[in-house]
Design a protein around this motif. Structure first.
Motif, PDB file in Angstrom:
ATOM      1  N   ASP A 108      14.606 -10.218 -15.157  1.00 11.57           N
ATOM      2  CA  ASP A 108      14.964 -11.510 -14.556  1.00 11.57           C
ATOM      3  C   ASP A 108      15.501 -12.433 -15.626  1.00 11.57           C
ATOM      4  N   LEU A 109      15.948 -13.586 -15.160  1.00 12.06           N
ATOM      5  CA  LEU A 109      16.648 -14.531 -16.030  1.00 12.06           C
ATOM      6  C   LEU A 109      15.824 -14.965 -17.246  1.00 12.06           C
ATOM      7  N   ARG A 110      14.619 -15.474 -17.002  1.00  6.89           N
ATOM      8  CA  ARG A 110      13.858 -16.041 -18.130  1.00  6.89           C
ATOM      9  C   ARG A 110      13.317 -14.943 -19.035  1.00  6.89           C
ATOM     10  N   THR A 140      20.986 -28.183  -9.433  1.00 12.56           N
ATOM     11  CA  THR A 140      22.299 -28.023  -8.799  1.00 12.56           C
ATOM     12  C   THR A 140      22.210 -27.272  -7.468  1.00 12.56           C
ATOM     13  N   LEU A 141      21.413 -26.197  -7.432  1.00  9.32           N
ATOM     14  CA  LEU A 141      21.459 -25.316  -6.245  1.00  9.32           C
ATOM     15  C   LEU A 141      21.085 -26.056  -4.950  1.00  9.32           C
ATOM     16  N   PRO A 142      19.924 -26.733  -4.896  1.00 10.81           N
ATOM     17  CA  PRO A 142      19.629 -27.459  -3.641  1.00 10.81           C
ATOM     18  C   PRO A 142      20.600 -28.611  -3.385  1.00 10.81           C
ATOM     19  N   ASP A 176       0.170 -25.997   1.107  1.00 11.87           N
ATOM     20  CA  ASP A 176      -0.991 -25.357   0.472  1.00 11.87           C
ATOM     21  C   ASP A 176      -0.819 -25.316  -1.039  1.00 11.87           C
ATOM     22  N   THR A 177       0.432 -25.090  -1.457  1.00 21.05           N
ATOM     23  CA  THR A 177       0.736 -25.086  -2.884  1.00 21.05           C
ATOM     24  C   THR A 177       2.017 -25.923  -3.040  1.00 21.05           C
ATOM     25  N   PRO A 178       2.154 -26.639  -4.160  1.00 16.36           N
ATOM     26  CA  PRO A 178       3.317 -27.545  -4.257  1.00 16.36           C
ATOM     27  C   PRO A 178       4.607 -26.779  -4.551  1.00 16.36           C
ATOM     28  N   SER A 179       5.090 -26.078  -3.539  1.00 10.68           N
ATOM     29  CA  SER A 179       6.279 -25.234  -3.708  1.00 10.68           C
ATOM     30  C   SER A 179       7.536 -26.097  -3.851  1.00 10.68           C
ATOM     31  N   VAL A 180       8.322 -25.761  -4.867  1.00  9.32           N
ATOM     32  CA  VAL A 180       9.571 -26.489  -5.124  1.00  9.32           C
ATOM     33  C   VAL A 180      10.533 -26.278  -3.952  1.00  9.32           C
ATOM     34  N   PRO A 189       5.852 -25.100 -17.646  1.00 13.04           N
ATOM     35  CA  PRO A 189       6.628 -24.363 -16.623  1.00 13.04           C
ATOM     36  C   PRO A 189       6.578 -22.845 -16.778  1.00 13.04           C
ATOM     37  N   THR A 190       6.423 -22.176 -15.666  1.00 10.76           N
ATOM     38  CA  THR A 190       6.491 -20.710 -15.670  1.00 10.76           C
ATOM     39  C   THR A 190       7.862 -20.242 -16.184  1.00 10.76           C
ATOM     40  N   ASP A 191       8.896 -21.051 -15.976  1.00 11.56           N
ATOM     41  CA  ASP A 191      10.245 -20.657 -16.416  1.00 11.56           C
ATOM     42  C   ASP A 191      10.398 -20.661 -17.937  1.00 11.56           C
ATOM     43  N   ALA A 193      11.573  -9.657  -8.491  1.00 12.43           N
ATOM     44  CA  ALA A 193      11.013  -9.027  -9.695  1.00 12.43           C
ATOM     45  C   ALA A 193       9.786  -9.767 -10.231  1.00 12.43           C
ATOM     46  N   ILE A 194       9.692 -11.084 -10.000  1.00 15.30           N
ATOM     47  CA  ILE A 194       8.593 -11.828 -10.618  1.00 15.30           C
ATOM     48  C   ILE A 194       7.394 -12.037  -9.690  1.00 15.30           C
ATOM     49  N   GLY A 195       7.528 -11.615  -8.428  1.00 13.38           N
ATOM     50  CA  GLY A 195       6.388 -11.775  -7.522  1.00 13.38           C
ATOM     51  C   GLY A 195       6.838 -11.639  -6.075  1.00 13.38           C
ATOM     52  N   ARG A 229      17.650 -16.247  -4.127  1.00 15.32           N
ATOM     53  CA  ARG A 229      16.659 -16.747  -3.168  1.00 15.32           C
ATOM     54  C   ARG A 229      16.841 -18.213  -2.824  1.00 15.32           C
ATOM     55  N   ALA A 230      17.429 -18.975  -3.769  1.00 13.96           N
ATOM     56  CA  ALA A 230      17.612 -20.408  -3.503  1.00 13.96           C
ATOM     57  C   ALA A 230      18.482 -20.626  -2.266  1.00 13.96           C
ATOM     58  N   SER A 231      19.200 -19.572  -1.825  1.00 15.67           N
ATOM     59  CA  SER A 231      20.008 -19.672  -0.603  1.00 15.67           C
ATOM     60  C   SER A 231      19.146 -20.038   0.601  1.00 15.67           C
ATOM     61  N   THR A 278      -0.099 -18.580 -13.912  1.00 17.13           N
ATOM     62  CA  THR A 278      -0.771 -18.873 -12.636  1.00 17.13           C
ATOM     63  C   THR A 278       0.218 -19.066 -11.483  1.00 17.13           C
ATOM     64  N   VAL A 279       1.527 -19.082 -11.768  1.00 18.15           N
ATOM     65  CA  VAL A 279       2.482 -19.385 -10.688  1.00 18.15           C
ATOM     66  C   VAL A 279       2.999 -18.120 -10.009  1.00 18.15           C
ATOM     67  N   PHE A 280       3.463 -17.153 -10.793  1.00 17.25           N
ATOM     68  CA  PHE A 280       3.990 -15.905 -10.215  1.00 17.25           C
ATOM     69  C   PHE A 280       3.155 -14.721 -10.711  1.00 17.25           C
ATOM     70  N   GLU A 281       2.859 -13.799  -9.805  1.00 15.11           N
ATOM     71  CA  GLU A 281       1.879 -12.760 -10.125  1.00 15.11           C
ATOM     72  C   GLU A 281       2.449 -11.605 -10.936  1.00 15.11           C
ATOM     73  N   ARG A 314       6.788 -13.915  -3.702  1.00 16.46           N
ATOM     74  CA  ARG A 314       7.544 -15.123  -3.362  1.00 16.46           C
ATOM     75  C   ARG A 314       7.774 -15.289  -1.853  1.00 16.46           C
ATOM     76  N   PRO A 315       6.677 -15.484  -1.121  1.00 19.42           N
ATOM     77  CA  PRO A 315       6.823 -15.667   0.328  1.00 19.42           C
ATOM     78  C   PRO A 315       7.528 -16.990   0.653  1.00 19.42           C
ATOM     79  N   VAL A 316       7.970 -17.124   1.909  1.00 25.55           N
ATOM     80  CA  VAL A 316       8.614 -18.380   2.335  1.00 25.55           C
ATOM     81  C   VAL A 316       7.821 -19.013   3.482  1.00 25.55           C
ATOM     82  N   ASN A 317       6.523 -18.641   3.589  1.00 28.32           N
ATOM     83  CA  ASN A 317       5.712 -19.128   4.709  1.00 28.32           C
ATOM     84  C   ASN A 317       5.630 -20.654   4.750  1.00 28.32           C
TER      85      ASN A 317
HETATM   86  C1  EPZ Z   1      11.608 -22.593  -8.112  1.00 28.16           C
HETATM   87  O1  EPZ Z   1      11.446 -21.425  -7.328  1.00 28.16           O
HETATM   88  C2  EPZ Z   1      12.607 -22.251  -9.183  1.00 28.16           C
HETATM   89  N1  EPZ Z   1      13.868 -21.853  -8.541  1.00 28.16           N
HETATM   90  C3  EPZ Z   1      12.073 -21.125 -10.043  1.00 28.16           C
HETATM   91  O2  EPZ Z   1      12.998 -20.897 -11.103  1.00 28.16           O
HETATM   92  C4  EPZ Z   1      10.747 -21.568 -10.654  1.00 28.16           C
HETATM   93  O3  EPZ Z   1      10.196 -20.487 -11.387  1.00 28.16           O
HETATM   94  C5  EPZ Z   1       9.787 -21.991  -9.549  1.00 28.16           C
HETATM   95  O4  EPZ Z   1      10.395 -23.013  -8.715  1.00 28.16           O
HETATM   96  C6  EPZ Z   1       8.470 -22.548 -10.078  1.00 28.16           C
HETATM   97  O5  EPZ Z   1       8.736 -23.633 -10.916  1.00 28.16           O
HETATM   98  C7  EPZ Z   1      14.706 -22.806  -8.136  1.00 28.16           C
HETATM   99  O6  EPZ Z   1      14.466 -23.995  -8.251  1.00 28.16           O
HETATM  100  C8  EPZ Z   1      16.000 -22.353  -7.555  1.00 28.16           C
HETATM  101  P1  EPZ Z   1       7.954 -22.201  -5.642  1.00 28.16           P
HETATM  102  P2  EPZ Z   1      10.681 -21.501  -5.922  1.00 28.16           P
HETATM  103  O7  EPZ Z   1       8.217 -22.169  -4.185  1.00 28.16           O
HETATM  104  O8  EPZ Z   1      11.029 -22.778  -5.254  1.00 28.16           O
HETATM  105  C9  EPZ Z   1       4.276 -19.768  -3.827  1.00 28.16           C
HETATM  106  C10 EPZ Z   1      14.324 -19.562 -12.545  1.00 28.16           C
HETATM  107  O9  EPZ Z   1      14.124 -18.658 -13.401  1.00 28.16           O
HETATM  108  N2  EPZ Z   1       4.901 -19.987  -2.513  1.00 28.16           N
HETATM  109  O10 EPZ Z   1       7.638 -23.503  -6.273  1.00 28.16           O
HETATM  110  O11 EPZ Z   1      10.962 -20.235  -5.212  1.00 28.16           O
HETATM  111  C11 EPZ Z   1       5.101 -18.808  -4.693  1.00 28.16           C
HETATM  112  O12 EPZ Z   1       4.836 -17.462  -4.385  1.00 28.16           O
HETATM  113  C12 EPZ Z   1      13.580 -19.577 -11.240  1.00 28.16           C
HETATM  114  O13 EPZ Z   1      15.163 -20.456 -12.704  1.00 28.16           O
HETATM  115  C13 EPZ Z   1       4.208 -19.601  -1.374  1.00 28.16           C
HETATM  116  O14 EPZ Z   1       3.094 -19.080  -1.434  1.00 28.16           O
HETATM  117  O15 EPZ Z   1       9.186 -21.524  -6.412  1.00 28.16           O
HETATM  118  C14 EPZ Z   1       4.670 -19.216  -6.077  1.00 28.16           C
HETATM  119  O16 EPZ Z   1       3.468 -18.589  -6.398  1.00 28.16           O
HETATM  120  C15 EPZ Z   1      12.744 -18.388 -10.991  1.00 28.16           C
HETATM  121  N3  EPZ Z   1       4.792 -19.806  -0.166  1.00 28.16           N
HETATM  122  C16 EPZ Z   1       4.438 -20.727  -5.945  1.00 28.16           C
HETATM  123  O17 EPZ Z   1       4.310 -20.981  -4.549  1.00 28.16           O
HETATM  124  C17 EPZ Z   1       6.015 -20.387  -0.023  1.00 28.16           C
HETATM  125  O18 EPZ Z   1       6.508 -20.542   1.105  1.00 28.16           O
HETATM  126  C18 EPZ Z   1       5.551 -21.599  -6.495  1.00 28.16           C
HETATM  127  O19 EPZ Z   1       6.803 -21.168  -5.980  1.00 28.16           O
HETATM  128  C19 EPZ Z   1       6.704 -20.782  -1.189  1.00 28.16           C
HETATM  129  C20 EPZ Z   1       6.110 -20.576  -2.426  1.00 28.16           C
END
Ligand code: EPZ
Length: 422
Positions: free
Chosen positions: A369-371, A25-27, A160-164, A303-305, A118-120, A93-95, A326-329, A122-125
Motif C-alpha cells: 500500500d501507499l504508506r 482533495t478526494l472528498p 461508533d468510531t470516528p470514521s473519516v 496518524p496510522t498513515d 490490503a491494510i484491513g 475506496r474514497a470513491s 489501533t486503527v487498521f488491523e 475497512r467496512p462501510v457500515n
Molecule cells: C481515511 O480512510 C484515509 N483515506 C486513510 O488514508 C486513513 O488511513 C484513514 O482515514 C484513517 O486516518 C482518505 O481520507 C481517502 P476511517 P477511511 O473510516 O475514511 C473503521 C492513505 O494512505 N470503520 O476513518 O477509510 C475502519 O475499519 C489512506 O492515505 C468502520 O468500522 O478511514 C478503521 O478501523 C489509507 N466502519 C477505522 O474505522 C466504517 O463504516 C477508521 O477508518 C468505516 C470505518
C-alpha cells in the motif's frame, strides 16, 4: 511496471516544497456533485488517486479542466448517472463518498461496495447506517448499495468510531437535507475541516467541524465557489522522517505544524530536532535516534498513515521501540520487508516491537500500500547499497513528484521499467 532504485546513505539537505493534501482533495472533488455551478480548486496535487476521482466524476457527468498545474475547475451542471462502478470504487475506496452527495443532489445512488483492502477489512457500515438514518432506503444488491430518498431529513447520528470517510459522506448528504443533522463522535481530521470549509463557502451551514460534534442545518441549494486545498500533513511528516533517517537537514516549506502536533512530539522524543524556520520547519537528527513507544489513533492522535514511515525510522534507533496500530488491523505488511533490509522487528497482533539496528542494507522489496511503500523508500534512503522498490504505482497514488523532490535534496533515486515478473 515501474520500480524505484535508491542508492542509500546520502544525507538529504535542502528545501522541500509540499503538495496539496490527497485526503482533503478526494472528498472535496466529490463535493462538486452538490451544485450545478462551477467549483475552482487550487493546490490540487497531480496524483493517481486524483485521476481516478476525476474519471469517476466524469462518468457521473462532472466536467473538469485543469487551469494550471494545480488549479482545477469542475462543473456538475447535469448529473447523467448515479452509478459508481465497481472497477473505480475497487481501485480507490474514497470513491465510496459519492454516495452522500449523489443522494443529496439527485436522490438516488448506486455505489459498488469496496470490499476488503490490503491494510484491513475497512467496512462501510457506518457510512450506510448514517445515510439510512437520514431517511434513505438502502439495499445491498449484487455487490452494489442502491440508495433512494425523496429528500433526506436531518437527525442525530452517533458514529461508533470516528470514521473519516463516514463523517465526510454523512456531511455531504446532510448539507442539502431538510432540517438539522448532528454527527456525534465525528472524525476531527484536518481533511474533514477542509471539506466543511469548502461546503460552507458553497453556502452550507455547518458548525463544529474539527470537534466531536458537527451540526449541519440543511439548505435548499449550494452554489459554486473557489477553494484552496490544505497542505498534505502526511507528506510533510514523511519528509521530516527523510531528513532524520538520513542524518541530513531539510527545510520543509509551509509545514502544517498545527496538524502535526502528535507527530512532532514523537519525533522530538526520538531525538529529532524540529524547529520553525522561514515559515517552514527545519528538521535534522543531530544525535543518535532514541527508541519511543507510540500508538496510532484518530486525529489528533498519531496518524496510522505515518506508522510505516516511523517504523523505518525507529528501525535505526538505539534501543527497542514499541508501536501499537489501533486503527487498521493489517497495517504491518511493511515489517517483513524492512526485516529483509536488516531491521529487527517482531509483530505480535497489533503490536510491533522494533529493536534498533546499527545499519540497514539495501534489498529488493515490494509494498502492498501507499504508506508502506513510503516506509520502504525511507529505509532505502538510509540503507547501505541499492534498494529496489517495486509496485511504484502505490506511491504514484499519493505522493506527487516524489523522486524529483527527494533527488532535489540529494537522494540518489531513479525510476526504471521493471522487467521482472512479480
Ligand atoms: C481515511 O480512510 C484515509 N483515506 C486513510 O488514508 C486513513 O488511513 C484513514 O482515514 C484513517 O486516518 C482518505 O481520507 C481517502 P476511517 P477511511 O473510516 O475514511 C473503521 C492513505 O494512505 N470503520 O476513518 O477509510 C475502519 O475499519 C489512506 O492515505 C468502520 O468500522 O478511514 C478503521 O478501523 C489509507 N466502519 C477505522 O474505522 C466504517 O463504516 C477508521 O477508518 C468505516 C470505518
Amino acid at each position: 511496471m515501474d520500480k524505484l532504485i535508491i542508492l542509500g546513505g546520502r544525507p538529504l539537505n535542502g528545501t522541500i516544497r509540499l503538495s496539496g493534501s490527497k485526503n482533503a482533495t478526494l472528498p472535496i472533488l466529490m463535493a462538486s456533485l452538490l451544485t450545478e455551478e462551477p467549483i475552482r480548486l487550487s493546490n490540487v496535487p497531480r496524483l493517481g488517486d486524483v485521476r481516478t476521482a476525476l474519471a469517476l466524476l466524469a462518468t457521473l457527468g462532472v466536467a473538469h479542466r485543469w487551469l494550471g498545474d494545480h488549479e482545477l475547475e469542475l462543473c456538475a451542471e447535469q448529473i447523467v448517472s448515479h452509478d459508481a462502478p465497481y472497477h473505480l470504487v475497487k481501485t480507490m475506496r474514497a470513491s465510496f463518498v459519492v454516495l452522500g452527495p449523489l443522494l443529496a443532489r439527485v436522490r438516488k445512488a448506486r455505489v459498488a461496495t469496496p470490499g476488503g483492502c490490503a491494510i484491513g477489512a475497512r467496512p462501510v457500515n457506518l457510512h450506510v447506517a448514517g445515510i439510512r438514518a437520514l431517511g434513505a432506503r438502502v439495499q445491498l444488491r449484487h455487490g452494489y448499495f442502491e440508495a433512494h430518498a425523496d429528500r433526506l431529513t436531518g437527525t442525530r447520528i452517533w458514529l461508533d468510531t470516528p470514521s473519516v470517510g463516514a463523517t465526510e459522506n454523512i456531511l455531504m448528504a446532510a448539507v442539502l437535507a431538510r432540517g438539522r443533522t448532528v454527527i456525534e463522535n465525528a472524525a476531527r481530521e484536518p481533511e474533514v475541516c477542509d471539506l466543511a470549509g469548502m461546503l460552507v463557502a458553497m453556502g452550507a451551514q455547518i458548525r463544529g467541524a474539527g470537534s466531536h460534534v458537527i451540526v449541519i442545518d440543511g439548505v435548499e441549494r449550494l452554489h459554486g465557489t473557489q477553494h484552496r486545498i490544505i497542505t498534505d500533513r502526511i507528506e510533510a511528516a514523511s519528509m521530516m522522517v527523510a531528513a532524520a533517517i538520513t542524518g541530513g537537514s531539510l527545510l520543509i516549506r509551509d509545514t502544517p505544524a498545527e496538524h502535526l502536533e502528535a507527530v512532532i512530539a514523537k519525533l522530538r522524543e526520538a531525538g529529532v530536532s524540529v524547529a520553525p524556520e522561514d515559515g517552514g520547519m527545519r528538521v535534522a537528527a543531530p544525535r543518535p535516534l532514541q527508541p519511543v513507544e507510540l500508538r496510532t489513533l484518530p486525529y489528533p492522535g498519531f496518524p496510522t498513515d505515518l506508522q510505516a514511515q516511523m517504523m523505518a525510522l525507529l528501525a535505526k534507533a538505539e534501543g527497542t521501540s514499541v508501536i501499537n496500530e489501533t486503527v487498521f488491523e493489517n497495517r504491518f505488511m511493511h515489517a517483513p520487508e524492512l526485516c529483509r533490509m536488516g531491521a529487527d522487528i517482531v509483530i505480535k497482533g497489533p503490536t510491533a516491537i522494533v529493536r534498533g539496528v546499527a545499519r540497514l542494507s539495501g534489498a529488493p522489496v515490494m509494498a502492498t500500500d501507499l504508506r508502506a511503500s513510503m516506509g520502504l523508500v525511507l529505509a532505502g534512503l538510509a540503507a547501505e547499497g541499492e534498494t529496489h522498490i517495486s509496485r511504484v504505482y502505490h506511491l504514484d497514488r499519493g505522493y506527487e513528484a516524489l523522486e524529483r523532490k527527494l533527488a532535489g535534496a540529494g537522494a540518489e533515486i531513479e525510476r526504471v521499467k521493471d522487467g521482472s515478473a512479480e
